[in-house]
Motif scaffolding. Structure first.
Motif, PDB file in Angstrom:
ATOM      1  N   VAL A 405      41.166  37.543 129.620  1.00 43.94           N
ATOM      2  CA  VAL A 405      40.213  38.545 129.163  1.00 43.94           C
ATOM      3  C   VAL A 405      40.016  38.401 127.662  1.00 43.94           C
ATOM      4  O   VAL A 405      40.985  38.215 126.917  1.00 43.94           O
ATOM      5  CB  VAL A 405      40.713  39.971 129.490  1.00 43.94           C
ATOM      6  N   LEU A 406      38.779  38.445 127.236  1.00 46.92           N
ATOM      7  CA  LEU A 406      38.444  38.450 125.812  1.00 46.92           C
ATOM      8  C   LEU A 406      37.946  39.842 125.446  1.00 46.92           C
ATOM      9  O   LEU A 406      37.001  40.355 126.058  1.00 46.92           O
ATOM     10  CB  LEU A 406      37.369  37.405 125.503  1.00 46.92           C
ATOM     11  N   ILE A 407      38.584  40.473 124.462  1.00 39.52           N
ATOM     12  CA  ILE A 407      38.158  41.781 123.975  1.00 39.52           C
ATOM     13  C   ILE A 407      37.542  41.597 122.596  1.00 39.52           C
ATOM     14  O   ILE A 407      38.163  41.021 121.693  1.00 39.52           O
ATOM     15  CB  ILE A 407      39.341  42.764 123.903  1.00 39.52           C
ATOM     16  N   ILE A 408      36.315  42.071 122.442  1.00 39.49           N
ATOM     17  CA  ILE A 408      35.590  41.934 121.177  1.00 39.49           C
ATOM     18  C   ILE A 408      35.555  43.299 120.498  1.00 39.49           C
ATOM     19  O   ILE A 408      34.952  44.242 121.009  1.00 39.49           O
ATOM     20  CB  ILE A 408      34.167  41.415 121.417  1.00 39.49           C
ATOM     21  N   GLY A 409      36.200  43.384 119.353  1.00 44.90           N
ATOM     22  CA  GLY A 409      36.316  44.652 118.640  1.00 44.90           C
ATOM     23  C   GLY A 409      37.619  45.332 119.002  1.00 44.90           C
ATOM     24  O   GLY A 409      37.960  45.428 120.185  1.00 44.90           O
ATOM     25  N   PHE A 410      38.371  45.802 117.979  1.00 42.40           N
ATOM     26  CA  PHE A 410      39.652  46.427 118.286  1.00 42.40           C
ATOM     27  C   PHE A 410      39.791  47.755 117.553  1.00 42.40           C
ATOM     28  O   PHE A 410      40.714  47.968 116.783  1.00 42.40           O
ATOM     29  CB  PHE A 410      40.818  45.486 117.943  1.00 42.40           C
ATOM     30  N   LEU A 471      35.264  42.095 127.415  1.00 47.51           N
ATOM     31  CA  LEU A 471      35.072  43.510 127.108  1.00 47.51           C
ATOM     32  C   LEU A 471      34.427  43.632 125.738  1.00 47.51           C
ATOM     33  O   LEU A 471      35.026  43.216 124.732  1.00 47.51           O
ATOM     34  CB  LEU A 471      36.409  44.266 127.124  1.00 47.51           C
ATOM     35  N   VAL A 472      33.213  44.158 125.691  1.00 49.03           N
ATOM     36  CA  VAL A 472      32.494  44.332 124.428  1.00 49.03           C
ATOM     37  C   VAL A 472      32.715  45.770 123.979  1.00 49.03           C
ATOM     38  O   VAL A 472      32.139  46.700 124.541  1.00 49.03           O
ATOM     39  CB  VAL A 472      30.991  44.033 124.587  1.00 49.03           C
ATOM     40  N   CYS A 473      33.546  45.948 122.957  1.00 49.99           N
ATOM     41  CA  CYS A 473      33.969  47.291 122.552  1.00 49.99           C
ATOM     42  C   CYS A 473      33.567  47.624 121.120  1.00 49.99           C
ATOM     43  O   CYS A 473      34.183  48.480 120.483  1.00 49.99           O
ATOM     44  CB  CYS A 473      35.484  47.421 122.697  1.00 49.99           C
ATOM     45  N   VAL A 474      32.570  46.944 120.583  1.00 51.00           N
ATOM     46  CA  VAL A 474      32.131  47.226 119.210  1.00 51.00           C
ATOM     47  C   VAL A 474      31.333  48.525 119.177  1.00 51.00           C
ATOM     48  O   VAL A 474      30.815  48.980 120.206  1.00 51.00           O
ATOM     49  CB  VAL A 474      31.289  46.065 118.654  1.00 51.00           C
ATOM     50  N   ASP A 475      31.233  49.117 117.991  1.00 47.94           N
ATOM     51  CA  ASP A 475      30.600  50.434 117.881  1.00 47.94           C
ATOM     52  C   ASP A 475      29.199  50.393 117.300  1.00 47.94           C
ATOM     53  O   ASP A 475      28.683  51.403 116.824  1.00 47.94           O
ATOM     54  CB  ASP A 475      31.476  51.370 117.035  1.00 47.94           C
ATOM     55  N   ASP A 476      28.574  49.207 117.304  1.00 45.13           N
ATOM     56  CA  ASP A 476      27.211  49.079 116.801  1.00 45.13           C
ATOM     57  C   ASP A 476      26.303  48.601 117.933  1.00 45.13           C
ATOM     58  O   ASP A 476      26.576  47.580 118.570  1.00 45.13           O
ATOM     59  CB  ASP A 476      27.159  48.082 115.634  1.00 45.13           C
ATOM     60  N   TYR A 497      31.938  43.725 130.576  1.00 43.57           N
ATOM     61  CA  TYR A 497      32.228  45.154 130.590  1.00 43.57           C
ATOM     62  C   TYR A 497      31.908  45.674 129.189  1.00 43.57           C
ATOM     63  O   TYR A 497      32.516  45.227 128.208  1.00 43.57           O
ATOM     64  CB  TYR A 497      33.690  45.401 130.942  1.00 43.57           C
ATOM     65  N   VAL A 498      30.959  46.612 129.104  1.00 48.41           N
ATOM     66  CA  VAL A 498      30.362  46.916 127.801  1.00 48.41           C
ATOM     67  C   VAL A 498      30.450  48.401 127.471  1.00 48.41           C
ATOM     68  O   VAL A 498      30.179  49.258 128.316  1.00 48.41           O
ATOM     69  CB  VAL A 498      28.873  46.470 127.778  1.00 48.41           C
ATOM     70  N   ARG A 499      30.797  48.673 126.236  1.00 48.19           N
ATOM     71  CA  ARG A 499      30.760  50.027 125.691  1.00 48.19           C
ATOM     72  C   ARG A 499      29.334  50.313 125.239  1.00 48.19           C
ATOM     73  O   ARG A 499      28.791  49.626 124.388  1.00 48.19           O
ATOM     74  CB  ARG A 499      31.715  50.111 124.504  1.00 48.19           C
ATOM     75  N   SER A 500      28.719  51.337 125.824  1.00 49.45           N
ATOM     76  CA  SER A 500      27.341  51.677 125.445  1.00 49.45           C
ATOM     77  C   SER A 500      27.339  52.869 124.497  1.00 49.45           C
ATOM     78  O   SER A 500      28.279  53.669 124.472  1.00 49.45           O
ATOM     79  CB  SER A 500      26.492  51.981 126.681  1.00 49.45           C
ATOM     80  N   TYR A 501      26.267  52.988 123.754  1.00 50.96           N
ATOM     81  CA  TYR A 501      26.190  54.032 122.724  1.00 50.96           C
ATOM     82  C   TYR A 501      25.758  55.374 123.302  1.00 50.96           C
ATOM     83  O   TYR A 501      26.345  56.408 123.021  1.00 50.96           O
ATOM     84  CB  TYR A 501      25.225  53.583 121.623  1.00 50.96           C
ATOM     85  N   ASP A 502      24.705  55.363 124.097  1.00 44.86           N
ATOM     86  CA  ASP A 502      24.188  56.592 124.679  1.00 44.86           C
ATOM     87  C   ASP A 502      23.493  56.257 125.999  1.00 44.86           C
ATOM     88  O   ASP A 502      23.543  55.121 126.475  1.00 44.86           O
ATOM     89  CB  ASP A 502      23.233  57.313 123.713  1.00 44.86           C
ATOM     90  N   ARG A 503      22.827  57.259 126.601  1.00 41.35           N
ATOM     91  CA  ARG A 503      22.175  57.038 127.887  1.00 41.35           C
ATOM     92  C   ARG A 503      21.101  55.960 127.801  1.00 41.35           C
ATOM     93  O   ARG A 503      20.998  55.103 128.687  1.00 41.35           O
ATOM     94  CB  ARG A 503      21.552  58.353 128.390  1.00 41.35           C
ATOM     95  N   ILE A 518      29.807  51.780 130.100  1.00 42.79           N
ATOM     96  CA  ILE A 518      30.218  53.183 130.029  1.00 42.79           C
ATOM     97  C   ILE A 518      29.881  53.734 128.655  1.00 42.79           C
ATOM     98  O   ILE A 518      30.109  53.071 127.633  1.00 42.79           O
ATOM     99  CB  ILE A 518      31.729  53.348 130.321  1.00 42.79           C
ATOM    100  N   ARG A 519      29.286  54.903 128.655  1.00 39.13           N
ATOM    101  CA  ARG A 519      28.968  55.543 127.372  1.00 39.13           C
ATOM    102  C   ARG A 519      30.262  55.895 126.645  1.00 39.13           C
ATOM    103  O   ARG A 519      31.180  56.451 127.237  1.00 39.13           O
ATOM    104  CB  ARG A 519      28.117  56.791 127.603  1.00 39.13           C
ATOM    105  N   GLU A 520      30.302  55.604 125.365  1.00 40.63           N
ATOM    106  CA  GLU A 520      31.556  55.651 124.633  1.00 40.63           C
ATOM    107  C   GLU A 520      32.213  57.036 124.603  1.00 40.63           C
ATOM    108  O   GLU A 520      33.429  57.153 124.473  1.00 40.63           O
ATOM    109  CB  GLU A 520      31.344  55.151 123.201  1.00 40.63           C
TER     110      GLU A 520
END
Length: 613
Positions: A405-410, A471-476, A497-503, A518-520
């Motif tokens: 697994v590669l996680i981008i952003g910590f 896993l893309v976990c950056v906040d931008d 698997y991606v962290r989304s900002y909003d709907r 999933i929305r953060e």
């Protein structure tokens, strides 16, 4: 055979000089540009004299600048370019006008004729696109707001060469009335060439690449990429415009194409080699005999022009609400003259404005200023340190990583998301572009590598090609979208698997076909609402029912928006992009709806509606 060997000697020597000089100068902290310039000077007429005609090298190597502008254009979607219009036509115009006025005034005070002072000044005002963008690229700041403002200024300066060349033609001594007509014809041809390129990009390029992609021949796609870049450059050159401008326009026209990442990857090797060759050609072109004869004038010109241009850049930057440090950094990056000065001075010589000696002096001033730019950057950092700059000491980059697994952003999000994977014993590679965060994670036993997930090369070295899941976990949001596009195009076998900002962002990611989004703040907010209900004394069964209902309504709204095609104007195949599979237990944070409870609620609502009717 001897003839071939003799022709290969200069090429081998030039490559060897670059291979030796660039790492050495980078190790000394002087940057790759100064290394290339020094290598060119050593190989040129005033060194080993392996290349008696530096102009021929420059003409070929200028394609490196052309390809660089094409790659930048690929990153500039028309909507993004439109969002920079104030920087391009506001900040860029202001800088050209202010610096041009200052340098022209200095030339007139120095005793130069008005026309000569103007041409000399405006040639120096046009900063070196090649050097500035290379510096930004090495610093990793091209995509930052600071970098985008500099790119905007450079674009305006590239555009400015067109009216400047026309002005030089009009200022030059006319020989007949027919000259006026020919000048207007030249302007018309330039406009027509630009219109033809825009039309070709709008209606021909994407269909052409779709047809070539169907052939499944990688070398054909590479050839097509070169054809587009060189063809656009040639079209602009024949129209009397900048080759770099043509390549940039072609890049922008292809920026929203599904082939843009492959085009960027195909062009990258040619761009890097030719750009280095361009800098070596500039180093070869420094005429030391002119410098020996006119060294006082040249030294005064370089010092005066660079200092006054830096002042002008600083004043404009501050007037446009730039910070003190940013204004100084921008002045250091853009204080030199550029490659378009050679074009302007050549045109001025042909028009009878500059004589041979004056043109050679101005050219030497520009070349020397380009060579001094890396030193100016070092001086600006030493004299005006930025307290926000972070040391990279002790920070390790990923190299041939092969985690499952590669996680981008910590940040906070991914620190929690990684816990279950680590507890299961799954091998993980983590990359982060904040050195302080990396050091902090190391204090708690985490091995985090330095890397930027929005850069294809960093993804490759971080093991994206072999990772089963990313896993893309950056906040931008923009950075997230960029990473998703790169992964889907270059590493399609990896699950996303991606962290989304909003709907709205979640809908866009569903439309892109990511495996999970999933929305953060969604699950944490749901958990807080549930805890509040329990704290207010609501019975456990009712809490479960209420939370299930909230989840049902949220998913139904998503379903309706998907069914309505509210995904950036695209229709969506619902079967291809399913929602995350629901869990069976509704209790606790992060749980999805209970299908049985949801169905019971729907039956209850239906019965109530029937009774009411």
């Amino acid at each position: 055979m001897e003839g071939y060997a003799k022709e290969l000697v200069p090429i081998v020597a030039l490559l060897a000089a670059g291979v030796v000089a660039v790492p050495l100068f980078k190790r000394l902290g002087l940057g790759s540009v100064l290394g290339y310039l020094a290598a060119g000077l050593v190989m040129g007429p005033f060194g080993f004299d392996l290349f008696g005609d530096p102009e021929s090298v420059l003409h070929i190597a200028e394609l490196g600048v052309v390809m660089f502008l094409f790659v930048i254009g690929l990153e500039m979607q028309p909507s993004h370019l439109w969002s920079l219009r104030k920087e391009i036509f506001g900040l860029g115009v202001a800088q050209v006008v202010v610096c041009g006025a200052i340098l022209t005034g200095v030339g007139i005070l120095a005793g130069l004729p008005h026309a000569v002072a103007f041409v000399g000044a405006m040639g120096f005002v046009l900063s070196s696109t090649a050097i500035a963008v290379q510096v930004l690229d090495e610093q990793g700041k091209t995509s930052t707001p600071y970098g985008q403002r500099i790119v905007s200024i450079l674009l305006l300066e590239d555009l400015a060469i067109v009216p400047l060349l026309a002005l030089v033609a009009f200022v030059g001594p006319a020989t007949s009335d027919s000259d006026d007509a020919s000048r207007w014809v030249t302007v018309g041809v330039a406009i027509g060439s630009l219109a033809a390129l825009l039309a070709a990009g709008r209606w021909l390029l994407n269909p052409m690449f779709r047809i070539l992609a169907g052939a499944r021949a990688r070398e054909v796609m590479t050839a097509a990429a070169l054809l587009v870049v060189l063809g656009a450059a040639l079209a602009m050159e024949l129209g009397g415009l900048s080759m770099a401008l043509g390549a940039f326009v072609a890049g922008v026209l292809l920026s929203e194409s599904s082939f843009r990442h492959q085009l960027e990857a195909d062009i990258e090797p040619f761009r890097g080699i030719l750009l280095g060759l361009f800098f070596m050609g500039v180093g070869m072109s420094l005429d030391l005999s002119i410098f020996a004869r006119e060294w006082q004038v040249i030294v005064a010109g370089v010092a005066g022009y660079m200092a006054l241009k830096a002042v002008g850049i600083y004043v404009v930057a501050r007037a446009f609400k730039g910070s003190h440090i940013e204004a100084i950094r921008r002045a250091a990056v853009l204080a030199q003259g550029g490659e378009f000065a050679f074009v302007l001075y050549s045109a001025a010589g042909a028009a009878g404005i500059l004589d041979v000696n004056t043109s050679a002096i101005f050219t030497a001033i520009v070349i020397l200023s380009m060579a001094l730019t890396p030193l100016a950057l070092i001086a600006s950092r030493k004299l005006f340190p930025n307290r926000k700059e972070v040391s990279m000491e002790g920070i390790e980059r990923a190299s041939s990583a092969e985690g499952e697994v590669l996680i981008i952003g910590f940040g906070r999000f991914s620190q929690v998301a990684s816990q279950a994977l680590l507890a299961r014993g799954i091998t993980i590679t983590i990359i982060e572009n904040d050195p302080d965060m990396i050091r902090s994670a190391g204090n708690f036993g985490f091995q985090v590598f330095y890397g930027d997930g929005s850069r294809l090369e960093d993804l490759r070295t971080s093991g994206a090609a072999s990772a089963r899941a990313i896993l893309v976990c950056v906040d931008d949001e923009k950075t997230t979208d960029r990473i998703v596009e790169l992964v889907q195009h270059n590493f399609p076998r990896s699950q996303l698997y991606v962290r989304s900002y909003d709907r709205r962002h979640a809908l866009a990611l569903i439309g892109k076909g990511v495996e999970y989004q999933i929305r953060e703040t969604f699950e944490s907010a749901m958990a807080m609402g549930e805890a509040a209900l329990r704290g207010l004394g609501v019975a456990d069964d009712d809490v479960v029912t209420l939370m299930t209902e909230v989840r049902r309504r949220d998913e139904e709204r998503l379903e309706l928006q998907i069914a309505g095609g509210l995904l950036a104007g695209r229709s969506v195949d619902r079967g291809r992009f399913p929602m995350p599979a629901p869990l069976t237990e509704p209790k606790g944070p992060g749980r999805a709806l209970n299908p049985e409870a949801a169905q019971a609620l729907r039956d209850k609502e239906a019965a109530e509606q029937e009774a009411a009717s």
